[in-house]
Write a protein that holds these residues in place. Structure first.
Motif, short mmCIF file in Angstrom:
data_model
loop_
_atom_site.label_atom_id
_atom_site.label_comp_id
_atom_site.label_asym_id
_atom_site.label_seq_id
_atom_site.Cartn_x
_atom_site.Cartn_y
_atom_site.Cartn_z
N GLU A 176 0.82 -1.21 0.00
CA GLU A 176 0.00 0.00 0.00
C GLU A 176 0.86 1.27 0.00
O GLU A 176 0.44 2.31 -0.51
CB GLU A 176 -0.93 0.01 1.22
CG GLU A 176 -1.99 -1.08 1.21
CD GLU A 176 -2.97 -0.91 0.07
OE1 GLU A 176 -3.27 0.25 -0.29
OE2 GLU A 176 -3.44 -1.93 -0.47
N ALA A 177 2.05 1.19 0.58
CA ALA A 177 2.90 2.37 0.68
C ALA A 177 3.53 2.75 -0.65
O ALA A 177 3.82 3.94 -0.88
CB ALA A 177 3.99 2.15 1.73
N ILE A 178 3.78 1.78 -1.53
CA ILE A 178 4.41 2.08 -2.82
C ILE A 178 3.48 2.95 -3.65
O ILE A 178 2.31 2.62 -3.86
CB ILE A 178 4.75 0.78 -3.57
CG1 ILE A 178 5.87 0.04 -2.84
CG2 ILE A 178 5.17 1.07 -5.01
CD1 ILE A 178 6.29 -1.27 -3.50
N GLY A 179 4.00 4.06 -4.11
CA GLY A 179 3.19 5.01 -4.87
C GLY A 179 2.40 5.95 -4.00
O GLY A 179 1.71 6.84 -4.52
N GLY A 180 2.49 5.79 -2.69
CA GLY A 180 1.76 6.67 -1.77
C GLY A 180 2.72 7.29 -0.77
O GLY A 180 3.57 8.09 -1.13
N LYS A 181 2.59 6.88 0.50
CA LYS A 181 3.46 7.43 1.53
C LYS A 181 4.91 7.01 1.36
O LYS A 181 5.81 7.72 1.80
CB LYS A 181 2.98 6.98 2.92
CG LYS A 181 1.68 7.60 3.39
CD LYS A 181 1.37 7.16 4.81
CE LYS A 181 0.13 7.86 5.34
NZ LYS A 181 -0.14 7.47 6.75
#
Length: 428
Positions: free
Chosen positions: A361-366
């Motif tokens: 979920e963190a990849i491309g986001g936080k």
């Protein structure tokens, strides 16, 4: 973790897109086959993690290389390495000791076995397979990859370790078929049980098998006659110069070692006395005599030593994850260790799954794992919530409902004709 490279290509050594696609799309052969076990033994832990780069370096890459890097670090984050935990070391130490002793015996007709018990996601299969692979590497190196018991002119495969999953509906015939299926040995449908047992014995000898791993042994239920016959067959295999390694969920509770109870004070499984003890004076069954039982635990968070072990494990995961904004202490600083312990209960499989999903979920986001990110991930935990300082105690089996007892009539008894004895002369 995100130190920038001062010179050179920051993605030097990154595989091509075709190679990354090959790694992602390639499938692993079934582990319960010779080809699958050899693939596991020779490929386990060989995945090279993606290089660590800074957000600035990533932004300077061509768009196609950004895609390649993101794809490869997704592969990296989804394959957390098997670390040396106290639970893993405990299993490996026992298996190494038992195999070392059994392979050096010459006159003992029966080889002692090992049972690895634990609840789901506790890492039983991973620890056992890792120990089996290490033993096979050492055994092959000792004999220069040759079978010391091979017949002259024979070309049988040398398989020091065999991995088999216990059949769902286990019978002596289905167990024999599963073991023979590891070698893809042909069998006749009309073969009798004695013929299958002889084929298994010959296969184990001809292939130089020293360790037979039977996974999911908890599928056996001792109230079924077929399952009792399967257990008897397993004990018979112990006389074939083979060390049995059985793994399963709650082995003490399924009857293989009699119905055991967890003692909160001693933190050990205790076996109640057998009913036959009163009649025959038998104190321990053959299965208990022949196997050493290890109960795999989860991480604890009570004493400083336990806290340090858990934090060290998080440090190993933190160093493996590839996120652009990751920093030292991402998983070990602040209240993150307590949060992860609360979310997973210290279960190693649940911890890995939570962090893998969080990294995805963190990849491309936080590009960073924190508590607010993990709060959005639903993690199903089996069983009731337990405090980290409480032992994992199996749920008691539901007791059979007792039929309602009929209450007797409460009408008072007639005392008209009761004899109360002679009256006292004094009137008292």
């Amino acid at each position: 973790m995100t130190r920038a490279l001062s010179h050179g290509d920051p993605l030097e050594g990154l595989p091509s897109r075709a190679r990354i696609a090959e790694l992602i799309l390639s499938s692993r052969p079934p582990l319960d086959t010779y080809v699958g076990w050899q693939h596991y033994r020779t490929h386990c832990g060989l995945l090279v993690p993606a290089p660590t780069i800074s957000p600035r370096q990533w932004s300077m890459l061509p768009e196609s290389r950004q895609y390649d890097y993101d794809l490869y670090r997704e592969l990296t984050n989804a394959n957390l390495p098997l670390q040396d935990t106290p639970m893993h070391d405990k299993v490996g130490k026992l298996i190494r000791r038992r195999l070392s002793s059994n392979t050096r015996k010459k006159d003992d007709p029966t080889r002692a076995g090992v049972m690895i018990s634990g609840w789901g996601n506790y890492g039983k299969t991973a620890s056992v397979c890792s120990a089996g692979a290490v033993f096979e590497e050492q055994w092959l190196a000792l004999h220069r990859c040759l079978n010391p018991a091979a017949l002259p002119g024979a070309r049988d495969l040398h398989a020091p370790v065999v991995y088999v999953s216990t059949p769902v509906t286990a019978t002596p015939k289905s167990l024999c078929a599963s073991i023979l299926g590891f070698f893809r040995a042909p069998t006749r449908k009309s073969a009798t049980l004695p013929e299958l047992v002889r084929l298994v014995a010959d296969s184990l000898h001809d292939h130089g098998v020293k360790a037979l791993i039977l996974d999911d042994i908890s599928r056996l239920r001792m109230h079924r006659a077929d399952d009792q016959d399967v257990l008897d067959l397993m004990r018979a295999f112990m006389s074939l110069d083979v060390t049995l390694i059985l793994t399963g969920v709650n082995i003490p509770g399924i009857g293989l070692l009699r119905e055991a109870m967890w003692n909160k004070t001693t933190r050990q499984w205790e076996l109640p006395p057998l009913e036959s003890t009163r009649i025959h004076g038998l104190e321990i069954t053959q299965t208990e005599h022949r196997f050493d039982l290890i109960e795999i635990d989860r991480f604890r968070y009570v004493t400083p030593k336990q806290i340090g072990v858990f934090v060290d494990h998080l440090t190993g995961i933190e160093q493996h994850l590839r996120l652009l904004n990751a920093k030292v202490g991402m998983l070990t600083g602040g209240t993150m260790p307590e949060y992860l312990m609360r979310r997973t209960g210290g279960v190693i499989g649940l911890l890995g799954r939570l962090l893998e999903d969080g990294a995805h979920e963190a990849i491309g986001g936080k590009e960073l794992i924190d508590e607010s990110l993990l709060d959005e991930i639903v993690l199903r935990r089996d069983g009731p919530e337990q405090a980290p300082d409480e032992p994992v105690i199996p749920t008691d089996p539901p007791s059979a409902a007792k039929p309602p007892q009929q209450t007797k009539s409460t009408r008072p008894r007639n005392t008209t004709f009761d004899d109360h004895g002679p009256a006292s002369a004094t009137g008292r």
